[in-house]
Design a protein around this motif. Sequence first.
Motif, PDB file in Angstrom:
ATOM      1  N   ASP A 146      27.086 -19.067  47.848  1.00 55.53           N
ATOM      2  CA  ASP A 146      26.059 -19.659  48.700  1.00 55.53           C
ATOM      3  C   ASP A 146      26.393 -19.356  50.162  1.00 55.53           C
ATOM      4  O   ASP A 146      27.417 -19.816  50.671  1.00 55.53           O
ATOM      5  N   PRO A 147      25.539 -18.599  50.860  1.00 54.10           N
ATOM      6  CA  PRO A 147      25.835 -18.250  52.253  1.00 54.10           C
ATOM      7  C   PRO A 147      26.081 -19.467  53.159  1.00 54.10           C
ATOM      8  O   PRO A 147      26.874 -19.388  54.095  1.00 54.10           O
ATOM      9  N   ALA A 148      25.443 -20.582  52.868  1.00 43.02           N
ATOM     10  CA  ALA A 148      25.620 -21.781  53.691  1.00 43.02           C
ATOM     11  C   ALA A 148      26.973 -22.449  53.455  1.00 43.02           C
ATOM     12  O   ALA A 148      27.429 -23.233  54.284  1.00 43.02           O
ATOM     13  N   LEU A 149      27.613 -22.149  52.327  1.00 40.15           N
ATOM     14  CA  LEU A 149      28.870 -22.798  51.967  1.00 40.15           C
ATOM     15  C   LEU A 149      30.052 -21.844  51.865  1.00 40.15           C
ATOM     16  O   LEU A 149      31.196 -22.281  51.732  1.00 40.15           O
ATOM     17  N   SER A 150      29.787 -20.559  51.902  1.00 42.90           N
ATOM     18  CA  SER A 150      30.807 -19.562  51.575  1.00 42.90           C
ATOM     19  C   SER A 150      32.040 -19.591  52.475  1.00 42.90           C
ATOM     20  O   SER A 150      33.097 -19.098  52.078  1.00 42.90           O
ATOM     21  N   ASP A 151      31.931 -20.191  53.663  1.00 38.60           N
ATOM     22  CA  ASP A 151      33.102 -20.230  54.545  1.00 38.60           C
ATOM     23  C   ASP A 151      34.012 -21.427  54.263  1.00 38.60           C
ATOM     24  O   ASP A 151      35.046 -21.587  54.909  1.00 38.60           O
ATOM     25  N   ILE A 152      33.672 -22.237  53.276  1.00 39.69           N
ATOM     26  CA  ILE A 152      34.507 -23.378  52.890  1.00 39.69           C
ATOM     27  C   ILE A 152      35.709 -22.868  52.097  1.00 39.69           C
ATOM     28  O   ILE A 152      35.558 -22.125  51.136  1.00 39.69           O
ATOM     29  N   ASP A 153      36.898 -23.272  52.523  1.00 38.92           N
ATOM     30  CA  ASP A 153      38.111 -22.900  51.801  1.00 38.92           C
ATOM     31  C   ASP A 153      38.330 -23.873  50.649  1.00 38.92           C
ATOM     32  O   ASP A 153      38.179 -25.077  50.808  1.00 38.92           O
ATOM     33  N   VAL A 154      38.697 -23.328  49.497  1.00 40.91           N
ATOM     34  CA  VAL A 154      38.962 -24.141  48.313  1.00 40.91           C
ATOM     35  C   VAL A 154      40.407 -23.940  47.899  1.00 40.91           C
ATOM     36  O   VAL A 154      40.873 -22.810  47.747  1.00 40.91           O
ATOM     37  N   LEU A 155      41.115 -25.039  47.738  1.00 43.67           N
ATOM     38  CA  LEU A 155      42.501 -25.027  47.282  1.00 43.67           C
ATOM     39  C   LEU A 155      42.535 -25.812  45.971  1.00 43.67           C
ATOM     40  O   LEU A 155      42.207 -26.998  45.961  1.00 43.67           O
ATOM     41  N   PHE A 156      42.868 -25.150  44.891  1.00 51.64           N
ATOM     42  CA  PHE A 156      42.937 -25.828  43.598  1.00 51.64           C
ATOM     43  C   PHE A 156      44.218 -26.644  43.499  1.00 51.64           C
ATOM     44  O   PHE A 156      45.292 -26.172  43.870  1.00 51.64           O
ATOM     45  N   VAL A 157      44.094 -27.854  42.981  1.00 52.00           N
ATOM     46  CA  VAL A 157      45.234 -28.706  42.661  1.00 52.00           C
ATOM     47  C   VAL A 157      45.111 -29.004  41.175  1.00 52.00           C
ATOM     48  O   VAL A 157      44.118 -29.575  40.729  1.00 52.00           O
ATOM     49  N   THR A 158      46.107 -28.585  40.414  1.00 51.26           N
ATOM     50  CA  THR A 158      46.010 -28.705  38.954  1.00 51.26           C
ATOM     51  C   THR A 158      47.364 -29.019  38.326  1.00 51.26           C
ATOM     52  O   THR A 158      48.406 -28.696  38.894  1.00 51.26           O
ATOM     53  N   ALA A 159      47.296 -29.635  37.172  1.00 53.99           N
ATOM     54  CA  ALA A 159      48.505 -29.885  36.383  1.00 53.99           C
ATOM     55  C   ALA A 159      48.639 -28.845  35.270  1.00 53.99           C
ATOM     56  O   ALA A 159      49.643 -28.834  34.557  1.00 53.99           O
ATOM     57  N   ARG A 160      47.656 -27.992  35.134  1.00 57.05           N
ATOM     58  CA  ARG A 160      47.656 -26.991  34.058  1.00 57.05           C
ATOM     59  C   ARG A 160      48.584 -25.828  34.392  1.00 57.05           C
ATOM     60  O   ARG A 160      48.242 -24.939  35.154  1.00 57.05           O
ATOM     61  N   ARG A 161      49.740 -25.848  33.797  1.00 58.91           N
ATOM     62  CA  ARG A 161      50.747 -24.807  34.036  1.00 58.91           C
ATOM     63  C   ARG A 161      50.441 -23.511  33.289  1.00 58.91           C
ATOM     64  O   ARG A 161      51.082 -22.491  33.530  1.00 58.91           O
ATOM     65  N   ASP A 162      49.451 -23.548  32.390  1.00 57.66           N
ATOM     66  CA  ASP A 162      49.115 -22.349  31.633  1.00 57.66           C
ATOM     67  C   ASP A 162      48.226 -21.399  32.436  1.00 57.66           C
ATOM     68  O   ASP A 162      47.956 -20.285  32.001  1.00 57.66           O
ATOM     69  N   LEU A 163      47.790 -21.805  33.619  1.00 59.49           N
ATOM     70  CA  LEU A 163      46.936 -20.968  34.446  1.00 59.49           C
ATOM     71  C   LEU A 163      47.772 -20.019  35.289  1.00 59.49           C
ATOM     72  O   LEU A 163      48.787 -20.409  35.856  1.00 59.49           O
ATOM     73  N   ASP A 164      47.335 -18.779  35.369  1.00 63.34           N
ATOM     74  CA  ASP A 164      47.981 -17.798  36.235  1.00 63.34           C
ATOM     75  C   ASP A 164      47.361 -17.949  37.619  1.00 63.34           C
ATOM     76  O   ASP A 164      46.168 -17.693  37.797  1.00 63.34           O
ATOM     77  N   PRO A 165      48.132 -18.362  38.613  1.00 65.93           N
ATOM     78  CA  PRO A 165      47.550 -18.617  39.929  1.00 65.93           C
ATOM     79  C   PRO A 165      46.885 -17.399  40.556  1.00 65.93           C
ATOM     80  O   PRO A 165      45.845 -17.512  41.197  1.00 65.93           O
ATOM     81  N   GLU A 166      47.441 -16.216  40.342  1.00 71.74           N
ATOM     82  CA  GLU A 166      46.839 -15.009  40.910  1.00 71.74           C
ATOM     83  C   GLU A 166      45.473 -14.740  40.305  1.00 71.74           C
ATOM     84  O   GLU A 166      44.525 -14.386  41.012  1.00 71.74           O
ATOM     85  N   VAL A 167      45.351 -14.922  38.994  1.00 72.94           N
ATOM     86  CA  VAL A 167      44.070 -14.716  38.320  1.00 72.94           C
ATOM     87  C   VAL A 167      43.067 -15.780  38.761  1.00 72.94           C
ATOM     88  O   VAL A 167      41.903 -15.476  39.049  1.00 72.94           O
ATOM     89  N   LEU A 168      43.504 -17.022  38.828  1.00 80.64           N
ATOM     90  CA  LEU A 168      42.631 -18.118  39.245  1.00 80.64           C
ATOM     91  C   LEU A 168      42.070 -17.866  40.642  1.00 80.64           C
ATOM     92  O   LEU A 168      40.864 -17.994  40.872  1.00 80.64           O
ATOM     93  N   VAL A 169      42.918 -17.476  41.568  1.00 84.27           N
ATOM     94  CA  VAL A 169      42.480 -17.206  42.940  1.00 84.27           C
ATOM     95  C   VAL A 169      41.528 -16.010  42.968  1.00 84.27           C
ATOM     96  O   VAL A 169      40.484 -16.051  43.615  1.00 84.27           O
ATOM     97  N   ARG A 170      41.870 -14.958  42.274  1.00 84.27           N
ATOM     98  CA  ARG A 170      41.035 -13.751  42.265  1.00 84.27           C
ATOM     99  C   ARG A 170      39.664 -14.029  41.655  1.00 84.27           C
ATOM    100  O   ARG A 170      38.639 -13.639  42.201  1.00 84.27           O
ATOM    101  N   GLU A 171      39.627 -14.735  40.525  1.00 81.30           N
ATOM    102  CA  GLU A 171      38.363 -14.985  39.835  1.00 81.30           C
ATOM    103  C   GLU A 171      37.473 -15.987  40.566  1.00 81.30           C
ATOM    104  O   GLU A 171      36.255 -15.901  40.494  1.00 81.30           O
ATOM    105  N   SER A 172      38.071 -16.942  41.235  1.00 75.52           N
ATOM    106  CA  SER A 172      37.286 -18.010  41.858  1.00 75.52           C
ATOM    107  C   SER A 172      37.057 -17.803  43.355  1.00 75.52           C
ATOM    108  O   SER A 172      36.219 -18.449  43.947  1.00 75.52           O
ATOM    109  N   LYS A 173      37.852 -16.917  43.961  1.00 77.03           N
ATOM    110  CA  LYS A 173      37.843 -16.690  45.405  1.00 77.03           C
ATOM    111  C   LYS A 173      38.363 -17.901  46.176  1.00 77.03           C
ATOM    112  O   LYS A 173      38.049 -18.106  47.343  1.00 77.03           O
TER     113      LYS A 173
END
Length: 70
Positions: free
Chosen positions: A11-38
């Motif tokens: 969304d162009p109106a929201l795209s400049d918002i930074d998102v930082l994930f906070v999770t307890a799921r250790r099975d997630l690869d942080p590099e993949v999560l960041v790449r896929e979600s931006k």
Amino acid sequence: GVEVCRKIKADPALSDIDVLFVTARRDLDPEVLVRESKAIGVVFKPMRKSELRAKVANCLGRSEPVAAPA
């Protein structure tokens, strides 16, 4: 989380918002999560307060960690 982040970034109106994930799921690869979600990063729970402050400071473009509330 990932899908919501993708929608925010698409969304162009929201795209400049930074998102930082906070999770307890250790099975997630942080590099993949960041790449896929931006998202700008991932913090895994449990976390040290200093780690979270440093990540937030990085998100805000500060060189010093965010101060703890008084």
